[in-house]
Design a protein around this motif. Structure first.
Motif, PDB file in Angstrom:
ATOM      1  N   ARG A  21       0.806  -1.236   0.000  1.00  0.00           N
ATOM      2  CA  ARG A  21       0.000   0.000   0.000  1.00  0.00           C
ATOM      3  C   ARG A  21       0.836   1.281   0.000  1.00  0.00           C
ATOM      4  NH1 ARG A  21      -3.134   0.330   4.665  1.00  0.00           N
ATOM      5  NH2 ARG A  21      -2.101  -1.405   5.680  1.00  0.00           N
ATOM      6  N   GLY A  22       1.925   1.296  -0.744  1.00  0.00           N
ATOM      7  CA  GLY A  22       2.734   2.507  -0.867  1.00  0.00           C
ATOM      8  C   GLY A  22       3.589   2.811   0.344  1.00  0.00           C
ATOM      9  N   MET A  23       3.544   1.946   1.337  1.00  0.00           N
ATOM     10  CA  MET A  23       4.378   2.142   2.532  1.00  0.00           C
ATOM     11  C   MET A  23       5.786   1.648   2.247  1.00  0.00           C
ATOM     12  SD  MET A  23       1.860   1.040   5.669  1.00  0.00           S
ATOM     13  CE  MET A  23       1.148  -0.429   4.947  1.00  0.00           C
ATOM     14  N   ARG A  24       6.683   1.918   3.159  1.00  0.00           N
ATOM     15  CA  ARG A  24       8.064   1.476   3.028  1.00  0.00           C
ATOM     16  C   ARG A  24       8.237   0.071   3.609  1.00  0.00           C
ATOM     17  NH1 ARG A  24      11.215   5.371   1.320  1.00  0.00           N
ATOM     18  NH2 ARG A  24      13.117   4.550   2.233  1.00  0.00           N
ATOM     19  N   VAL A  25       7.270  -0.770   3.342  1.00  0.00           N
ATOM     20  CA  VAL A  25       7.294  -2.180   3.739  1.00  0.00           C
ATOM     21  C   VAL A  25       7.252  -2.980   2.446  1.00  0.00           C
ATOM     22  CG1 VAL A  25       6.107  -4.014   4.997  1.00  0.00           C
ATOM     23  CG2 VAL A  25       6.065  -1.676   5.887  1.00  0.00           C
ATOM     24  N   THR A  26       8.348  -3.672   2.155  1.00  0.00           N
ATOM     25  CA  THR A  26       8.415  -4.395   0.884  1.00  0.00           C
ATOM     26  C   THR A  26       7.809  -5.788   0.999  1.00  0.00           C
ATOM     27  OG1 THR A  26      10.597  -5.352   1.302  1.00  0.00           O
ATOM     28  CG2 THR A  26      10.537  -3.168   0.248  1.00  0.00           C
ATOM     29  N   VAL A  27       7.390  -6.292  -0.137  1.00  0.00           N
ATOM     30  CA  VAL A  27       6.915  -7.667  -0.212  1.00  0.00           C
ATOM     31  C   VAL A  27       8.035  -8.599   0.253  1.00  0.00           C
ATOM     32  CG1 VAL A  27       6.270  -9.504  -1.819  1.00  0.00           C
ATOM     33  CG2 VAL A  27       5.189  -7.250  -2.001  1.00  0.00           C
ATOM     34  N   GLY A  28       9.262  -8.305  -0.139  1.00  0.00           N
ATOM     35  CA  GLY A  28      10.397  -9.120   0.256  1.00  0.00           C
ATOM     36  C   GLY A  28      10.570  -9.195   1.757  1.00  0.00           C
ATOM     37  N   MET A  29      10.328  -8.101   2.450  1.00  0.00           N
ATOM     38  CA  MET A  29      10.437  -8.095   3.909  1.00  0.00           C
ATOM     39  C   MET A  29       9.381  -9.009   4.517  1.00  0.00           C
ATOM     40  SD  MET A  29       9.131  -6.961   7.066  1.00  0.00           S
ATOM     41  CE  MET A  29       7.837  -5.895   6.534  1.00  0.00           C
ATOM     42  N   VAL A  30       8.169  -8.920   4.020  1.00  0.00           N
ATOM     43  CA  VAL A  30       7.078  -9.741   4.553  1.00  0.00           C
ATOM     44  C   VAL A  30       7.358 -11.219   4.288  1.00  0.00           C
ATOM     45  CG1 VAL A  30       4.614 -10.285   4.357  1.00  0.00           C
ATOM     46  CG2 VAL A  30       5.367  -7.897   4.376  1.00  0.00           C
ATOM     47  N   VAL A  31       7.732 -11.547   3.056  1.00  0.00           N
ATOM     48  CA  VAL A  31       8.016 -12.934   2.706  1.00  0.00           C
ATOM     49  C   VAL A  31       9.217 -13.439   3.499  1.00  0.00           C
ATOM     50  CG1 VAL A  31       8.706 -14.469   0.819  1.00  0.00           C
ATOM     51  CG2 VAL A  31       6.939 -12.739   0.444  1.00  0.00           C
ATOM     52  N   GLY A  32      10.201 -12.592   3.691  1.00  0.00           N
ATOM     53  CA  GLY A  32      11.365 -12.973   4.485  1.00  0.00           C
ATOM     54  C   GLY A  32      11.006 -13.298   5.922  1.00  0.00           C
ATOM     55  N   GLN A  33      10.069 -12.561   6.494  1.00  0.00           N
ATOM     56  CA  GLN A  33       9.620 -12.830   7.864  1.00  0.00           C
ATOM     57  C   GLN A  33       8.938 -14.196   7.942  1.00  0.00           C
ATOM     58  OE1 GLN A  33       9.873 -10.827  10.816  1.00  0.00           O
ATOM     59  NE2 GLN A  33      11.443  -9.925   9.518  1.00  0.00           N
ATOM     60  N   ILE A  34       8.120 -14.510   6.947  1.00  0.00           N
ATOM     61  CA  ILE A  34       7.473 -15.825   6.908  1.00  0.00           C
ATOM     62  C   ILE A  34       8.542 -16.916   6.767  1.00  0.00           C
ATOM     63  CG2 ILE A  34       5.952 -17.345   5.561  1.00  0.00           C
ATOM     64  CD1 ILE A  34       4.350 -15.285   7.097  1.00  0.00           C
ATOM     65  N   GLY A  35       9.507 -16.688   5.886  1.00  0.00           N
ATOM     66  CA  GLY A  35      10.570 -17.653   5.666  1.00  0.00           C
ATOM     67  C   GLY A  35      11.433 -17.873   6.900  1.00  0.00           C
ATOM     68  N   ALA A  36      11.514 -16.856   7.743  1.00  0.00           N
ATOM     69  CA  ALA A  36      12.300 -16.959   8.976  1.00  0.00           C
ATOM     70  C   ALA A  36      11.523 -17.658  10.089  1.00  0.00           C
ATOM     71  CB  ALA A  36      12.745 -15.571   9.434  1.00  0.00           C
ATOM     72  N   HIS A  38       8.339 -16.721  11.213  1.00  0.00           N
ATOM     73  CA  HIS A  38       7.353 -15.890  11.920  1.00  0.00           C
ATOM     74  C   HIS A  38       5.959 -16.168  11.369  1.00  0.00           C
ATOM     75  CE1 HIS A  38      10.412 -13.492  13.963  1.00  0.00           C
ATOM     76  NE2 HIS A  38      11.085 -13.571  12.822  1.00  0.00           N
ATOM     77  N   SER A  39       4.992 -16.159  12.228  1.00  0.00           N
ATOM     78  CA  SER A  39       3.611 -16.366  11.799  1.00  0.00           C
ATOM     79  C   SER A  39       3.014 -15.048  11.315  1.00  0.00           C
ATOM     80  CB  SER A  39       2.766 -16.909  12.962  1.00  0.00           C
ATOM     81  OG  SER A  39       2.600 -15.905  13.948  1.00  0.00           O
ATOM     82  N   VAL A  40       1.907 -15.145  10.626  1.00  0.00           N
ATOM     83  CA  VAL A  40       1.205 -13.941  10.188  1.00  0.00           C
ATOM     84  C   VAL A  40       0.839 -13.091  11.409  1.00  0.00           C
ATOM     85  CG1 VAL A  40      -0.870 -13.056   9.049  1.00  0.00           C
ATOM     86  CG2 VAL A  40       0.345 -15.021   8.078  1.00  0.00           C
ATOM     87  N   ASP A  41       0.365 -13.725  12.465  1.00  0.00           N
ATOM     88  CA  ASP A  41      -0.009 -12.976  13.669  1.00  0.00           C
ATOM     89  C   ASP A  41       1.188 -12.254  14.281  1.00  0.00           C
ATOM     90  OD1 ASP A  41      -2.726 -13.564  13.544  1.00  0.00           O
ATOM     91  OD2 ASP A  41      -2.474 -15.440  14.660  1.00  0.00           O
ATOM     92  N   GLU A  42       2.362 -12.884  14.246  1.00  0.00           N
ATOM     93  CA  GLU A  42       3.568 -12.225  14.771  1.00  0.00           C
ATOM     94  C   GLU A  42       3.935 -11.011  13.929  1.00  0.00           C
ATOM     95  OE1 GLU A  42       6.125 -15.758  16.879  1.00  0.00           O
ATOM     96  OE2 GLU A  42       6.046 -15.748  14.689  1.00  0.00           O
ATOM     97  N   ILE A  43       3.817 -11.154  12.622  1.00  0.00           N
ATOM     98  CA  ILE A  43       4.106 -10.024  11.737  1.00  0.00           C
ATOM     99  C   ILE A  43       3.141  -8.878  12.008  1.00  0.00           C
ATOM    100  CG2 ILE A  43       4.117  -9.259   9.325  1.00  0.00           C
ATOM    101  CD1 ILE A  43       5.068 -12.127   8.622  1.00  0.00           C
TER     102      ILE A  43
END
Length: 76
Positions: A21-36, A38-43
């Motif tokens: 949504r135009g924020m400084r949060v990349t798809v890569g960061m989100v996917v990386g958190q899942i790969g590490a 972390h659950s969706v709820d933790e994110i």
């Protein structure tokens, strides 16, 4: 492909990387958190300005990108 209306790409935001949504949060960061691990709820706890659908669309976008194929063209 279904509409990914929460994924944006703007040259002036994170160098044009796919963002939420135009924020400084990349798809890569989100996917990386899942790969590490972390659950969706933790994110969502760590990034309270994100919504569950933001994370889900980031994952769908990443999955779609991995299915893209590059076609090598013959050099004339």
């Amino acid at each position: 492909m279904e509409q990914l209306n929460r994924i944006t790409q703007q040259p002036e935001v994170m160098g044009g990387k796919a963002c939420i949504r135009g924020m400084r949060v990349t798809v890569g960061m989100v996917v990386g958190q899942i790969g590490a691990g972390h659950s969706v709820d933790e994110i969502l706890t760590d990034y309270p300005y994100l919504e569950r659908e933001d994370v889900m669309q980031a994952l769908r976008y990443a999955a779609w990108r991995t299915e893209e194929r590059e076609v090598m063209l013959a050099i004339a």
